[in-house]
Every structure is written in structure tokens, then in C-alpha cells.
Design a protein around this motif. Structure first.
Motif, PDB file in Angstrom:
ATOM      1  N   MET A   1      60.234  88.457 -12.134  1.00 24.39           N
ATOM      2  CA  MET A   1      61.606  88.394 -11.648  1.00 24.39           C
ATOM      3  C   MET A   1      62.556  88.860 -12.744  1.00 24.39           C
ATOM      4  SD  MET A   1      63.682  85.149 -10.027  1.00 24.39           S
ATOM      5  CE  MET A   1      63.674  84.209 -11.575  1.00 24.39           C
ATOM      6  N   LEU A   2      63.170  90.018 -12.530  1.00 29.15           N
ATOM      7  CA  LEU A   2      64.093  90.578 -13.507  1.00 29.15           C
ATOM      8  C   LEU A   2      65.502  90.585 -12.944  1.00 29.15           C
ATOM      9  CD1 LEU A   2      62.059  93.728 -14.644  1.00 29.15           C
ATOM     10  CD2 LEU A   2      62.072  91.455 -15.692  1.00 29.15           C
ATOM     11  N   ASP A   3      66.496  90.483 -13.848  1.00 25.52           N
ATOM     12  CA  ASP A   3      67.862  90.633 -13.372  1.00 25.52           C
ATOM     13  C   ASP A   3      68.198  92.125 -13.293  1.00 25.52           C
ATOM     14  OD1 ASP A   3      68.453  91.540 -15.929  1.00 25.52           O
ATOM     15  OD2 ASP A   3      69.572  89.759 -16.518  1.00 25.52           O
ATOM     16  N   ARG A   4      69.421  92.437 -12.933  1.00 25.21           N
ATOM     17  CA  ARG A   4      69.805  93.829 -12.729  1.00 25.21           C
ATOM     18  C   ARG A   4      69.743  94.654 -14.007  1.00 25.21           C
ATOM     19  NH1 ARG A   4      75.151  93.236  -8.777  1.00 25.21           N
ATOM     20  NH2 ARG A   4      74.065  92.270  -6.996  1.00 25.21           N
ATOM     21  N   GLU A   5      69.820  93.986 -15.143  1.00 24.61           N
ATOM     22  CA  GLU A   5      69.792  94.699 -16.418  1.00 24.61           C
ATOM     23  C   GLU A   5      68.395  94.806 -17.003  1.00 24.61           C
ATOM     24  OE1 GLU A   5      72.583  92.146 -18.451  1.00 24.61           O
ATOM     25  OE2 GLU A   5      74.154  93.668 -18.263  1.00 24.61           O
ATOM     26  N   GLY A   6      67.406  94.242 -16.301  1.00 27.51           N
ATOM     27  CA  GLY A   6      66.029  94.350 -16.769  1.00 27.51           C
ATOM     28  C   GLY A   6      65.561  93.216 -17.652  1.00 27.51           C
ATOM     29  N   TYR A   7      66.288  92.082 -17.652  1.00 29.04           N
ATOM     30  CA  TYR A   7      65.885  90.920 -18.447  1.00 29.04           C
ATOM     31  C   TYR A   7      65.213  89.871 -17.567  1.00 29.04           C
ATOM     32  CZ  TYR A   7      68.723  92.742 -22.268  1.00 29.04           C
ATOM     33  OH  TYR A   7      69.241  93.524 -23.272  1.00 29.04           O
ATOM     34  N   ARG A   8      64.168  89.286 -18.081  1.00 28.85           N
ATOM     35  CA  ARG A   8      63.457  88.239 -17.360  1.00 28.85           C
ATOM     36  C   ARG A   8      64.023  86.876 -17.739  1.00 28.85           C
ATOM     37  NH1 ARG A   8      57.421  86.004 -18.571  1.00 28.85           N
ATOM     38  NH2 ARG A   8      57.070  84.878 -16.630  1.00 28.85           N
ATOM     39  N   PRO A   9      64.453  86.054 -16.773  1.00 26.44           N
ATOM     40  CA  PRO A   9      64.934  84.698 -17.087  1.00 26.44           C
ATOM     41  C   PRO A   9      63.816  83.850 -17.694  1.00 26.44           C
ATOM     42  CG  PRO A   9      65.621  85.361 -14.883  1.00 26.44           C
ATOM     43  CD  PRO A   9      64.616  86.374 -15.338  1.00 26.44           C
ATOM     44  N   ASN A  10      64.151  83.100 -18.719  1.00 23.47           N
ATOM     45  CA  ASN A  10      63.135  82.461 -19.550  1.00 23.47           C
ATOM     46  C   ASN A  10      63.740  81.215 -20.181  1.00 23.47           C
ATOM     47  OD1 ASN A  10      61.637  82.236 -22.315  1.00 23.47           O
ATOM     48  ND2 ASN A  10      60.391  83.708 -21.183  1.00 23.47           N
ATOM     49  N   VAL A  11      62.909  80.275 -20.555  1.00 20.51           N
ATOM     50  CA  VAL A  11      63.351  79.113 -21.327  1.00 20.51           C
ATOM     51  C   VAL A  11      62.619  79.084 -22.664  1.00 20.51           C
ATOM     52  CG1 VAL A  11      64.023  77.669 -19.365  1.00 20.51           C
ATOM     53  CG2 VAL A  11      61.660  77.594 -20.192  1.00 20.51           C
ATOM     54  N   GLY A  12      63.317  78.604 -23.691  1.00 23.20           N
ATOM     55  CA  GLY A  12      62.722  78.378 -24.997  1.00 23.20           C
ATOM     56  C   GLY A  12      62.851  76.907 -25.353  1.00 23.20           C
ATOM     57  N   ILE A  13      61.901  76.392 -26.110  1.00 26.49           N
ATOM     58  CA  ILE A  13      61.856  74.960 -26.417  1.00 26.49           C
ATOM     59  C   ILE A  13      61.770  74.748 -27.923  1.00 26.49           C
ATOM     60  CG2 ILE A  13      60.557  72.820 -26.131  1.00 26.49           C
ATOM     61  CD1 ILE A  13      59.467  74.002 -23.489  1.00 26.49           C
ATOM     62  N   PRO A  80      60.512  95.663 -28.010  1.00 24.32           N
ATOM     63  CA  PRO A  80      60.193  97.067 -28.308  1.00 24.32           C
ATOM     64  C   PRO A  80      59.165  97.616 -27.315  1.00 24.32           C
ATOM     65  CG  PRO A  80      60.210  95.760 -30.324  1.00 24.32           C
ATOM     66  CD  PRO A  80      60.302  94.787 -29.186  1.00 24.32           C
ATOM     67  N   GLU A  81      59.286  98.881 -27.004  1.00 21.92           N
ATOM     68  CA  GLU A  81      58.449  99.478 -25.956  1.00 21.92           C
ATOM     69  C   GLU A  81      56.960  99.327 -26.238  1.00 21.92           C
ATOM     70  OE1 GLU A  81      57.725 103.910 -24.121  1.00 21.92           O
ATOM     71  OE2 GLU A  81      59.791 103.215 -24.368  1.00 21.92           O
ATOM     72  N   ARG A  82      56.572  99.342 -27.525  1.00 23.35           N
ATOM     73  CA  ARG A  82      55.140  99.253 -27.828  1.00 23.35           C
ATOM     74  C   ARG A  82      54.540  97.900 -27.452  1.00 23.35           C
ATOM     75  NH1 ARG A  82      57.857  98.705 -32.619  1.00 23.35           N
ATOM     76  NH2 ARG A  82      57.281  96.982 -34.014  1.00 23.35           N
ATOM     77  N   PHE A  83      55.398  96.890 -27.231  1.00 24.09           N
ATOM     78  CA  PHE A  83      54.910  95.574 -26.840  1.00 24.09           C
ATOM     79  C   PHE A  83      55.021  95.334 -25.336  1.00 24.09           C
ATOM     80  CE2 PHE A  83      56.404  94.715 -31.275  1.00 24.09           C
ATOM     81  CZ  PHE A  83      55.142  94.528 -31.822  1.00 24.09           C
ATOM     82  N   ILE A  84      55.536  96.313 -24.600  1.00 19.90           N
ATOM     83  CA  ILE A  84      55.709  96.152 -23.156  1.00 19.90           C
ATOM     84  C   ILE A  84      54.501  96.720 -22.432  1.00 19.90           C
ATOM     85  CG2 ILE A  84      57.145  96.753 -21.162  1.00 19.90           C
ATOM     86  CD1 ILE A  84      59.528  96.979 -23.027  1.00 19.90           C
ATOM     87  N   ARG A  85      53.989  95.941 -21.493  1.00 18.02           N
ATOM     88  CA  ARG A  85      52.858  96.437 -20.712  1.00 18.02           C
ATOM     89  C   ARG A  85      53.243  97.720 -19.992  1.00 18.02           C
ATOM     90  NH1 ARG A  85      52.580  90.680 -19.839  1.00 18.02           N
ATOM     91  NH2 ARG A  85      50.720  89.827 -20.843  1.00 18.02           N
ATOM     92  N   ARG A  86      52.293  98.627 -19.907  1.00 21.06           N
ATOM     93  CA  ARG A  86      52.573  99.971 -19.407  1.00 21.06           C
ATOM     94  C   ARG A  86      53.238  99.961 -18.031  1.00 21.06           C
ATOM     95  NH1 ARG A  86      47.742 104.057 -20.086  1.00 21.06           N
ATOM     96  NH2 ARG A  86      48.227 103.413 -22.234  1.00 21.06           N
ATOM     97  N   GLU A  87      52.755  99.086 -17.148  1.00 23.93           N
ATOM     98  CA  GLU A  87      53.284  99.081 -15.790  1.00 23.93           C
ATOM     99  C   GLU A  87      54.729  98.574 -15.723  1.00 23.93           C
ATOM    100  OE1 GLU A  87      50.895  95.236 -16.353  1.00 23.93           O
ATOM    101  OE2 GLU A  87      50.764  97.358 -16.920  1.00 23.93           O
ATOM    102  N   ALA A  88      55.207  97.919 -16.791  1.00 21.92           N
ATOM    103  CA  ALA A  88      56.577  97.384 -16.794  1.00 21.92           C
ATOM    104  C   ALA A  88      57.567  98.290 -17.506  1.00 21.92           C
ATOM    105  CB  ALA A  88      56.589  95.999 -17.442  1.00 21.92           C
ATOM    106  N   ARG A  89      57.074  99.326 -18.157  1.00 21.66           N
ATOM    107  CA  ARG A  89      57.968 100.203 -18.915  1.00 21.66           C
ATOM    108  C   ARG A  89      58.901 100.955 -17.982  1.00 21.66           C
ATOM    109  NH1 ARG A  89      53.477 102.571 -23.267  1.00 21.66           N
ATOM    110  NH2 ARG A  89      53.107 100.555 -24.291  1.00 21.66           N
ATOM    111  N   GLY A  90      60.140 101.111 -18.443  1.00 26.36           N
ATOM    112  CA  GLY A  90      61.116 101.829 -17.658  1.00 26.36           C
ATOM    113  C   GLY A  90      62.095 100.936 -16.929  1.00 26.36           C
ATOM    114  N   HIS A  91      61.674  99.688 -16.610  1.00 30.39           N
ATOM    115  CA  HIS A  91      62.600  98.781 -15.935  1.00 30.39           C
ATOM    116  C   HIS A  91      62.695  97.421 -16.620  1.00 30.39           C
ATOM    117  CE1 HIS A  91      58.639  98.286 -13.935  1.00 30.39           C
ATOM    118  NE2 HIS A  91      58.946  97.013 -13.931  1.00 30.39           N
ATOM    119  N   TYR A  92      61.714  97.074 -17.453  1.00 29.89           N
ATOM    120  CA  TYR A  92      61.753  95.810 -18.189  1.00 29.89           C
ATOM    121  C   TYR A  92      62.362  96.049 -19.564  1.00 29.89           C
ATOM    122  CZ  TYR A  92      60.109  91.765 -20.853  1.00 29.89           C
ATOM    123  OH  TYR A  92      60.036  90.664 -21.671  1.00 29.89           O
ATOM    124  N   ARG A  93      63.360  95.229 -19.932  1.00 28.19           N
ATOM    125  CA  ARG A  93      64.014  95.365 -21.232  1.00 28.19           C
ATOM    126  C   ARG A  93      63.680  94.224 -22.183  1.00 28.19           C
ATOM    127  NH1 ARG A  93      70.286  96.611 -20.884  1.00 28.19           N
ATOM    128  NH2 ARG A  93      69.926  96.706 -23.136  1.00 28.19           N
TER     129      ARG A  93
END
Length: 200
Positions: A1-13, A80-93
Motif C-alpha cells: 500500500m503506497l501513497d500517491r508519492e510512492g511512500y509506504r505507511p509504516n511504524v517505527g518503535i 536507494p534504488e539498489r535496495f528496492i526490489r526490482r518489481e517495485a522500482r519506478g513507483h516505490y520511493r
């Protein structure tokens, strides 16, 4: 689930013990150390996601912790792009995160890194509050800085030294003058910087 800008909502603890040290986990079969974090599922609130991730990654239940604070707004980091899974590149930021500051009111023995069939960590330690800034992978460092600084004012009072933490300051040592940077007072161990993937 990504927002319009390509960020995935997440929580940190950020999980504290009674000395205001923070839980620091080693990712499974890697040399990467980080705070617990994870995605917010559709229909979940950030708090619900936090409790789910706390159980999945650390094995704790809601009765083992107390919520001290959370960040007011989303904090973002780009992967960074090198850490993004190939299928997510281009729309995941990257990730946009709400961070929670928790105090452990249970015992260390209540933690269980294998509470599920898909563990995130295979080791953990307590570190002084600011140590993660020096050892986390570079692309997460700014968001860690923002989260720890915003949450520091809510740290429980422990001793006089704690005034540095609550003010969002890193204690200064004479040896730091050469580098021009305030450093943490001590580490509970030395953690190696690691590498994270987009799905975390």
C-alpha cells in the motif's frame, strides 16, 4: 500500500528499558541492526500496527509496555534504488513513518524473537539512546535523528545525565571536539551498519 508519492505507511518503535537504553535488533542472517519497524496494513491505525509489529518482531504484548509518546507527523526516508526490489522500482520511493516511544514494564525475558514463523531479528541488545545514529545504515539516519530528537523530551527521568537526552542533545565529550560532532556517552556494544530492503 503506497501513497500517491510512492511512500509506504509504516511504524517505527523505540523501546526503552528502565535505564532509558533502547532495544536494538539484528536482522535475521545479516549484519544489519535497526529499530523494530513495519508496514501499516489496510484498515489499521498506526497504534494497532505498532502493537502487531511489536509482537511479531519482539514477542511483546500490549501489557508489557507503556506508550510514552509518538511523533506528531509522518517522517519520511527514501530508499536507494539498489535496495528496492526490482518489481517495485519506478513507483516505490521509501517509507513514511509514525514513531512510538515505549517503555518496557515487563522483563527482558518476556521478549521472544521467534514469536512468529517469520522472525525479523535473530539477536538483540540494549544500546544507549543516541548510539543508533552512529551505526544505522546511512539512508535511515536522518529519520532516526528526527524521531529520536522529537521523542527525547518524553524520556522518563532517571538521573541528572538524563537532562541531555530530554533536551534532545547528545552528551559532549572532550574527544569529540576534533570531529566537531557530539557523540553518545557509551555503547552497549558495537553494531555494524547494515542494509535494508524496501519491504521492511
Amino acid at each position: 500500500m503506497l501513497d500517491r508519492e510512492g511512500y509506504r505507511p509504516n511504524v517505527g518503535i523505540v523501546l526503552l528499558n528502565h535505564k532509558n537504553q533502547v532495544f536494538w535488533g539484528k536482522r535475521l542472517r545479516t549484519h544489519s541492526w535497526q529499530f523494530p519497524q513495519g508496514g501499516i496494513k489496510y484498515g489499521e491505525t498506526p497504534e494497532q500496527a505498532m502493537y502487531r509489529e511489536l509482537h511479531e518482531e519482539v514477542g511483546l504484548q500490549p501489557e508489557h509496555v507503556r506508550i510514552l509518546a509518538r511523533t506528531r507527523d509522518w517522517l519520511r526516508y527514501e530508499v536507494p534504488e539498489r535496495f528496492i526490489r526490482r518489481e517495485a522500482r519506478g513507483h516505490y520511493r521509501g517509507q513514511k513513518q509514525i514513531w512510538f516511544l515505549l517503555q518496557l514494564i515487563g522483563r527482558d525475558s518476556d521478549m521472544n524473537l521467534r514469536a512468529t514463523n517469520h522472525p525479523e531479528f535473530d539477536a538483540w541488545r540494549w544500546n544507549d539512546y543516541w548510539v543508533p545514529l552512529d551505526v544505522v545504515i546511512e539512508f535511515k539516519r536522518d529519520v532516526y535523528q528526527m524521531a529520536l530528537t522529537e521523542l527525547a523530551r518524553y524520556l522518563p527521568r532517571v538521573n541528572n545525565h538524563n537532562r541531555f537526552l530530554r533536551a534532545g542533545l547528545r552528551p559532549f565529550h572532550r574527544g569529540d571536539a576534533q570531529g566537531g560532532r557530539n557523540a553518545p556517552s557509551s555503547a552497549a556494544g558495537t553494531a555494524a551498519p547494515g542494509q535494508g530492503l524496501a519491504g521492511d
